[in-house]
Enzyme design. Structure first.
Site, PDB file in Angstrom:
ATOM      1  N   LYS A   1       0.244  14.723 -11.449  1.00 48.89           N
ATOM      2  CA  LYS A   1       1.191  14.209 -12.438  1.00 48.89           C
ATOM      3  C   LYS A   1       2.255  15.259 -12.789  1.00 48.89           C
ATOM      4  O   LYS A   1       3.400  14.901 -13.085  1.00 48.89           O
ATOM      5  CB  LYS A   1       0.436  13.745 -13.682  1.00 48.89           C
ATOM      6  CG  LYS A   1      -0.422  12.511 -13.437  1.00 48.89           C
ATOM      7  CD  LYS A   1       0.390  11.340 -12.905  1.00 48.89           C
ATOM      8  CE  LYS A   1      -0.429  10.073 -12.796  1.00 48.89           C
ATOM      9  NZ  LYS A   1       0.360   8.908 -12.322  1.00 48.89           N
TER      10      LYS A   1
ATOM     11  N   ASP B   1       0.872  -1.167   0.000  1.00 48.29           N
ATOM     12  CA  ASP B   1       0.000   0.000   0.000  1.00 48.29           C
ATOM     13  C   ASP B   1       0.909   1.217   0.000  1.00 48.29           C
ATOM     14  O   ASP B   1       1.565   1.513   0.997  1.00 48.29           O
ATOM     15  CB  ASP B   1      -0.892  -0.018   1.236  1.00 48.29           C
ATOM     16  CG  ASP B   1      -1.840   1.179   1.305  1.00 48.29           C
ATOM     17  OD1 ASP B   1      -1.667   2.134   0.515  1.00 48.29           O
ATOM     18  OD2 ASP B   1      -2.743   1.167   2.162  1.00 48.29           O
TER      19      ASP B   1
ATOM     20  N   TYR C   1      -5.867  15.430 -10.603  1.00 50.37           N
ATOM     21  CA  TYR C   1      -5.059  14.372 -11.213  1.00 50.37           C
ATOM     22  C   TYR C   1      -3.936  14.985 -12.042  1.00 50.37           C
ATOM     23  O   TYR C   1      -2.776  14.559 -11.953  1.00 50.37           O
ATOM     24  CB  TYR C   1      -5.939  13.488 -12.091  1.00 50.37           C
ATOM     25  CG  TYR C   1      -5.201  12.333 -12.734  1.00 50.37           C
ATOM     26  CD1 TYR C   1      -4.882  11.207 -11.990  1.00 50.37           C
ATOM     27  CD2 TYR C   1      -4.830  12.375 -14.067  1.00 50.37           C
ATOM     28  CE1 TYR C   1      -4.211  10.144 -12.563  1.00 50.37           C
ATOM     29  CE2 TYR C   1      -4.164  11.319 -14.654  1.00 50.37           C
ATOM     30  CZ  TYR C   1      -3.854  10.201 -13.900  1.00 50.37           C
ATOM     31  OH  TYR C   1      -3.178   9.154 -14.478  1.00 50.37           O
TER      32      TYR C   1
END
Length: 232
Positions: free
Chosen positions: A161, A54, A157
């Protein structure tokens, strides 16, 4: 000598296809998976090893590194692939806690895993790190293709990135002797986009596989897609 390769989030999507291709290329592949059931099932189907991993849990990351050290003594290729796309909303409707959770996975997850495995990578004769980023985090591509509509590219998102690509660049300078690069899979049909991508997972894994199998004189600190260099 065998090539020991770890792929985080390797039980599905692009990570799974990367695992399949690198295993076929002769690597000894380990897939990291948060869900033990899915991890074991994918590993059995692919004929690879698996680790409970994880990336948002430091203890889980440290335990995975300890297992690889005990069983293999080194790591040759690390593919930081695991990511989430959990914040689907305009920025003005997004909370700081929502953003923190996504950055915790997409940025800090790669940092946790990389730092835990650097000692094992340094034990390799041909160490490689591939961070799976995205063109949606590119400033140049965002401006050129007007990728500002949150319904097409969720902003958090994209931000995660962008940060991951910079982290890649910083690691490429901080870790001499290790080739550290970022891959842009392209718009690939996966769970992250509800299967809406226009590429297959094989096409989406092209840049990752290329960077994972670079020759020793290959580049470091670059951002590549299957079509070539991606502008920052």
């Amino acid at each position: 000598m065998e090539t020991i390769t770890l792929i985080t989030g390797g039980n599905k999507g692009i990570g799974r296809e990367t695992a399949r291709r690198l295993q076929e290329a002769g690597h000894t592949v380990l897939i990291g998976a948060r869900d033990p059931g899915r991890g074991r099932a994918a590993a059995a189907e692919l004929g690879v090893g698996w680790l409970h991993l994880d990336i948002t849990d430091q203890t889980s990351v440290d335990d995975a590194a300890a297992r690889v050290r005990a069983e293999h003594g080194r790591l040759d290729v690390l593919v930081n692939n695991a990511a989430v796309n959990s914040v689907i909303a305009p920025l003005e409707q997004t909370t700081a806690d929502d953003v923190a959770a996504e950055l915790d996975a997409n940025l800090l997850g790669a940092l946790r895993v990389t730092n835990a495995f650097v000692p094992l990578l340094r034990a390799s004769r041909h160490p490689r790190i591939v961070n799976v980023s995205s063109r949606v985090g590119s400033f140049a591509a965002t401006l050129e293709y007007d990728m500002f509509d949150w319904q097409i590219v969720p902003p958090v998102y994209a931000i995660s990135k962008t940060a991951l690509t910079m982290l890649t660049l910083k690691y490429s300078r901080a870790l001499p002797g290790i080739l550290v690069n970022a891959a842009d899979p392209g718009y690939t049909a996966t769970d992250l986009n509800g299967g809406q991508g226009t590429q297959t997972v094989t096409e989406g894994s092209d840049a990752i596989v290329h960077l994972a199998t670079l020759d020793d004189d290959g580049p470091t600190g670059v951002f590549l897609s299957r079509d070539g260099v991606v502008a920052w």
